[in-house]
Design an enzyme around this catalytic site. Structure first.
Site, PDB file in Angstrom:
ATOM      1  N   ARG A   1      13.057   5.070  12.672  1.00  0.00           N
ATOM      2  CA  ARG A   1      11.751   5.730  12.558  1.00  0.00           C
ATOM      3  C   ARG A   1      10.890   5.505  13.812  1.00  0.00           C
ATOM      4  NH1 ARG A   1       9.103   5.118   6.909  1.00  0.00           N
ATOM      5  NH2 ARG A   1       7.937   6.860   7.818  1.00  0.00           N
TER       6      ARG A   1
ATOM      7  N   ASN B   1       7.947  -5.439  -0.731  1.00  0.00           N
ATOM      8  CA  ASN B   1       7.863  -4.278   0.160  1.00  0.00           C
ATOM      9  C   ASN B   1       6.421  -4.223   0.646  1.00  0.00           C
ATOM     10  OD1 ASN B   1       7.691  -1.896   1.535  1.00  0.00           O
ATOM     11  ND2 ASN B   1       8.911  -0.715   0.076  1.00  0.00           N
TER      12      ASN B   1
ATOM     13  N   HIS C   1      12.655  -2.393   2.218  1.00  0.00           N
ATOM     14  CA  HIS C   1      12.076  -1.093   2.568  1.00  0.00           C
ATOM     15  C   HIS C   1      12.970   0.016   2.039  1.00  0.00           C
ATOM     16  CE1 HIS C   1       9.231  -3.044   5.201  1.00  0.00           C
ATOM     17  NE2 HIS C   1      10.235  -3.801   5.626  1.00  0.00           N
TER      18      HIS C   1
ATOM     19  N   TYR D   1      10.942   9.043   1.611  1.00  0.00           N
ATOM     20  CA  TYR D   1      10.954   7.997   0.578  1.00  0.00           C
ATOM     21  C   TYR D   1      11.646   8.410  -0.715  1.00  0.00           C
ATOM     22  CZ  TYR D   1       7.626   5.890   3.779  1.00  0.00           C
ATOM     23  OH  TYR D   1       7.045   5.348   4.895  1.00  0.00           O
TER      24      TYR D   1
ATOM     25  N   GLU E   1      12.387  -9.275   2.097  1.00  0.00           N
ATOM     26  CA  GLU E   1      11.635  -8.093   2.557  1.00  0.00           C
ATOM     27  C   GLU E   1      12.493  -6.857   2.324  1.00  0.00           C
ATOM     28  OE1 GLU E   1      10.735  -8.262   6.785  1.00  0.00           O
ATOM     29  OE2 GLU E   1      10.316  -6.112   6.829  1.00  0.00           O
TER      30      GLU E   1
ATOM     31  N   ALA F   1       3.021  -0.668   5.202  1.00  0.00           N
ATOM     32  CA  ALA F   1       2.661  -0.717   6.626  1.00  0.00           C
ATOM     33  C   ALA F   1       2.222  -2.107   7.094  1.00  0.00           C
ATOM     34  CB  ALA F   1       1.565   0.309   6.913  1.00  0.00           C
TER      35      ALA F   1
ATOM     36  N   PRO G   1       0.788  -1.226   0.000  1.00  0.00           N
ATOM     37  CA  PRO G   1       0.000   0.000   0.000  1.00  0.00           C
ATOM     38  C   PRO G   1       0.822   1.278   0.000  1.00  0.00           C
ATOM     39  CG  PRO G   1      -0.184  -1.178   2.101  1.00  0.00           C
ATOM     40  CD  PRO G   1       0.502  -2.093   1.145  1.00  0.00           C
ATOM     41  N   ASN G   2       0.325   2.211  -0.789  1.00  0.00           N
ATOM     42  CA  ASN G   2       0.840   3.582  -0.878  1.00  0.00           C
ATOM     43  C   ASN G   2       2.160   3.712  -1.635  1.00  0.00           C
ATOM     44  OD1 ASN G   2      -1.339   4.776   0.673  1.00  0.00           O
ATOM     45  ND2 ASN G   2      -0.459   3.697   2.420  1.00  0.00           N
TER      46      ASN G   2
ATOM     47  N   ARG H   1       4.672  11.261  -1.927  1.00  0.00           N
ATOM     48  CA  ARG H   1       4.357  10.955  -0.536  1.00  0.00           C
ATOM     49  C   ARG H   1       5.627  11.089   0.316  1.00  0.00           C
ATOM     50  NH1 ARG H   1       4.590   4.796   1.351  1.00  0.00           N
ATOM     51  NH2 ARG H   1       3.785   5.013   3.450  1.00  0.00           N
TER      52      ARG H   1
HETATM   53  C1  DQA Z   1       8.067   1.250   3.901  1.00  0.00           C
HETATM   54  C2  DQA Z   1       8.088   1.515   5.413  1.00  0.00           C
HETATM   55  C3  DQA Z   1       6.708   1.292   6.024  1.00  0.00           C
HETATM   56  O1  DQA Z   1       6.745   1.543   7.425  1.00  0.00           O
HETATM   57  C4  DQA Z   1       5.703   2.225   5.396  1.00  0.00           C
HETATM   58  O2  DQA Z   1       4.421   1.971   5.902  1.00  0.00           O
HETATM   59  C5  DQA Z   1       5.724   2.157   3.914  1.00  0.00           C
HETATM   60  C6  DQA Z   1       7.007   2.076   3.220  1.00  0.00           C
HETATM   61  C7  DQA Z   1       9.420   1.585   3.244  1.00  0.00           C
HETATM   62  O3  DQA Z   1       9.617   1.176   2.095  1.00  0.00           O
HETATM   63  O4  DQA Z   1      10.260   2.270   3.836  1.00  0.00           O
HETATM   64  O5  DQA Z   1       4.686   2.246   3.264  1.00  0.00           O
HETATM   65  O6  DQA Z   1       7.815  -0.132   3.696  1.00  0.00           O
END
Ligand code: DQA
Length: 142
Positions: free
Chosen positions: A106, A73, A99, A22, A97, A76, A9-10, A17
């Site tokens: 964070r 990835n 990020h 990011y 995994e 959240a 998501p996102n 964003r």
């Molecule tokens: C993320 C870190 C997560 O905490 C966050 O919710 C994201 C992006 C990252 O790529 O740093 O959506 O996975």
């Protein structure tokens, strides 16, 4: 090697964003960077994105026969999805995994990954390079 990259998501909002966290590169920039990176290394790469937890689980289940490995990835979902954790445990393929940001620097809730110990590897805090390092790690045979 064929790798499926799953973005949660996102991540489609990359560049717009929280760019201070990011980065300014867009989601399209990320996909183009990874496709070039994989092509140079003769690695098959498909990249998908969804905002839905169940869709991530469906892709892990349905694509495990057709790919050699996953790069995930989870956004959240990283911090609380036991359903994705169970799916990763059930698929007979390595899941890395990744990020973009460094979760250890964070908010406290982001410092916990409920997925980390069922993934083959975790890479974070390197922006787009978190993904390219995951490709390298998988290609060198883990
Ligand atoms: C993320 C870190 C997560 O905490 C966050 O919710 C994201 C992006 C990252 O790529 O740093 O959506 O996975």
């Amino acid at each position: 090697m064929n790798i499926l990259v799953i973005n949660g998501p996102n991540l489609n909002l990359l560049g717009r964003r929280e760019p201070e966290i990011y980065g300014r590169g867009s989601y399209e920039d990320l996909c183009a960077f990874l496709q070039d990176y994989a092509k140079e290394r003769h690695c098959g790469l498909e990249i998908l994105q969804t905002n839905h937890e169940g869709t991530i689980i469906d892709w892990l289940q349905d694509r495990s026969e057709s790919v050699d490995a996953f790069i995930l990835n989870p956004g959240a979902f990283t911090h609380y999805s036991y359903a994705i954790r169970d799916a990763i445990k059930a698929v007979p393929r390595p899941v890395v995994e990744v990020h973009l940001s460094d979760l250890s620097q964070r908010e406290p809730f982001r410092r916990v990954s409920v997925l980390k110990d069922v993934c083959a590897h975790q890479i974070m805090g390197k922006g787009f390079q978190s993904y390219s390092e995951a490709i390298d790690w998988l290609m060198k045979g883990q």
